[in-house]
Design a protein around this motif. Structure first.
Motif, PDB file in Angstrom:
ATOM      1  N   SER A  95       0.891  -1.179  -0.026  1.00  0.00           N
ATOM      2  CA  SER A  95      -0.152   0.029  -0.090  1.00  0.00           C
ATOM      3  C   SER A  95       0.898   1.281   0.001  1.00  0.00           C
ATOM      4  N   GLY A  99       0.946   3.674  -3.203  1.00  0.00           N
ATOM      5  CA  GLY A  99       0.624   5.012  -2.787  1.00  0.00           C
ATOM      6  C   GLY A  99       1.410   6.160  -3.000  1.00  0.00           C
ATOM      7  N   LEU A 102       1.893   6.521  -6.724  1.00  0.00           N
ATOM      8  CA  LEU A 102       0.603   7.259  -7.496  1.00  0.00           C
ATOM      9  C   LEU A 102       0.709   8.745  -7.116  1.00  0.00           C
ATOM     10  N   ARG A 117      -7.474  11.499  -9.109  1.00  0.00           N
ATOM     11  CA  ARG A 117      -7.517  11.502  -7.591  1.00  0.00           C
ATOM     12  C   ARG A 117      -8.732  11.029  -7.256  1.00  0.00           C
ATOM     13  N   TYR A 120      -8.924   7.278  -7.683  1.00  0.00           N
ATOM     14  CA  TYR A 120      -7.902   6.568  -6.685  1.00  0.00           C
ATOM     15  C   TYR A 120      -8.463   6.319  -5.292  1.00  0.00           C
ATOM     16  N   LEU A 121      -9.198   7.508  -4.909  1.00  0.00           N
ATOM     17  CA  LEU A 121      -9.795   7.645  -3.479  1.00  0.00           C
ATOM     18  C   LEU A 121     -11.033   6.838  -3.576  1.00  0.00           C
ATOM     19  N   TYR A 122     -11.567   6.594  -4.520  1.00  0.00           N
ATOM     20  CA  TYR A 122     -13.046   5.902  -4.419  1.00  0.00           C
ATOM     21  C   TYR A 122     -12.973   4.833  -3.722  1.00  0.00           C
ATOM     22  N   TRP A 178      -6.254  -2.734  -2.737  1.00  0.00           N
ATOM     23  CA  TRP A 178      -6.937  -2.076  -3.646  1.00  0.00           C
ATOM     24  C   TRP A 178      -7.634  -1.077  -3.012  1.00  0.00           C
ATOM     25  N   SER A 181      -4.813   1.937  -0.933  1.00  0.00           N
ATOM     26  CA  SER A 181      -3.801   2.856  -1.545  1.00  0.00           C
ATOM     27  C   SER A 181      -4.146   3.831  -2.041  1.00  0.00           C
ATOM     28  N   GLY A 182      -5.181   4.323  -2.302  1.00  0.00           N
ATOM     29  CA  GLY A 182      -5.570   5.540  -2.726  1.00  0.00           C
ATOM     30  C   GLY A 182      -5.424   6.604  -1.471  1.00  0.00           C
ATOM     31  N   MET A 185      -2.108   7.283  -1.037  1.00  0.00           N
ATOM     32  CA  MET A 185      -1.649   8.368  -2.140  1.00  0.00           C
ATOM     33  C   MET A 185      -2.032   9.766  -1.436  1.00  0.00           C
TER      34      MET A 185
END
Length: 305
Positions: A95, A99, A102, A117, A120-122, A178, A181-182, A185
């Motif tokens: 992660s 992160g 990204l 962004r 990735y954050l969703y 999954w 990681s956002g 980031m």
């Protein structure tokens, strides 16, 4: 103003000042009281139960450290700890790596940065139950990725990790990485945007390459973000329950058993409340061993400033 009116005005001002001081405390006191009872009170109660002979219902016969000795003598608990070590180490490392990559990618002022962004954050907006259920469908050989590849003509493709006792723990890593990681980031991106550009320009003028720029300046300056990411991810890994239940149910067999699922099963299905409480206390100590040094370091930094 007359001499008689001055004391009255002063008393009203004093009353208003006292009300302003006490109003936030009055508003917050119910929440604080509820937290003390339902968080710290039940933590203390769980610690107490771990030293009793509680089975299906709480019992107050004192047995000392017997539950802890029984706990560490159980092969299921050993399996849960080994699985936690595998899951937590891979989850945190992957992660953080993804992160960071990204964040560096988005920091290049690319087009559609806001859209990327958000994408990735969703996953972090979803609960672990939803994530586990979705990945359970994706990884199921009968309806997921393997079946899709077979329908496309790739008959030799195999991806049945979720059914394999040796590989099932890695499906938890895939789903958890999954989802998180956002979020990592976003933490690194905030750190990158907080670095003074003058420092980077000075290093470039001195002939520093992009690789050495990141290796010697940028990444060392992201130390607070690395530390925060580690603490948050370690905390999530230790208390992971809903993802395991939704994705694998702890199986096949005990291949994906974690301390959180062990605690639940021994407390509520095996009627071993004392042993379950002991495992909860060990989990609490694990979380504290991560969070307390972090809080101490932050407090020391605040004093130094």
């Amino acid at each position: 103003m007359s001499a008689e009116a001055m004391p009255a005005a002063t008393s009203r001002a004093d009353l208003r000042g006292r009300l302003q001081d006490w109003l936030p405390r009055l508003v917050l006191s119910p929440s604080v009281a509820a937290m003390l009872v339902f968080v710290y009170g039940f933590i203390a109660y769980s610690v107490f139960l771990s030293f009793t002979g509680s089975k299906m219902l709480p019992s107050y016969d004192w047995v000392g450290f017997d539950n802890y000795r029984r706990l560490f003598g159980l092969s299921a608990w050993t399996t849960a700890l080994v699985n936690l070590g595998i899951f937590a180490s891979l989850y945190i490392l992957i992660s953080i790596a993804i992160g960071l990559m990204l964040a560096i990618f988005l920091d290049q002022k690319i087009r559609a940065e806001g859209t990327l962004r958000a994408i990735y954050l969703y996953p972090m907006a979803l609960s672990f139950i939803v994530t586990g259920t979705a990945w359970k469908w994706l990884l199921d050989p009968g309806i997921g990725i393997e079946n899709t590849m077979h329908l496309w003509g790739w008959e030799s493709f195999r991806f049945d990790w979720i059914k394999d006792r040796d590989m099932a723990i890695y499906t938890l890593v895939i789903a958890a990485v999954w989802q998180s990681s956002g979020f990592v980031m976003a933490m690194f991106l905030a750190g990158l945007r907080g670095i003074d550009n003058e420092i980077l320009k000075a290093a470039q003028i001195d002939g520093a390459s992009n690789l050495s720029l990141y290796r010697r300046i940028v990444i060392p300056m992201l130390r607070p973000a690395f530390l925060s990411a580690f603490v948050i991810l370690a905390h999530l890994a230790i208390k992971s329950y809903d993802l395991v239940i939704a994705l694998t149910g702890g199986g096949p067999g005990r291949a994906t058993e974690l301390p959180a699922t062990f605690m639940y099963s021994y407390t509520f299905t095996r009627n071993q409340m004392g042993v379950g409480a002991a495992s909860a206390v060990i989990m609490l100590m694990g979380v504290a061993s991560v969070i307390v040094p972090y809080i101490y370091a932050e407090m020391r930094q605040g004093e130094d400033r």
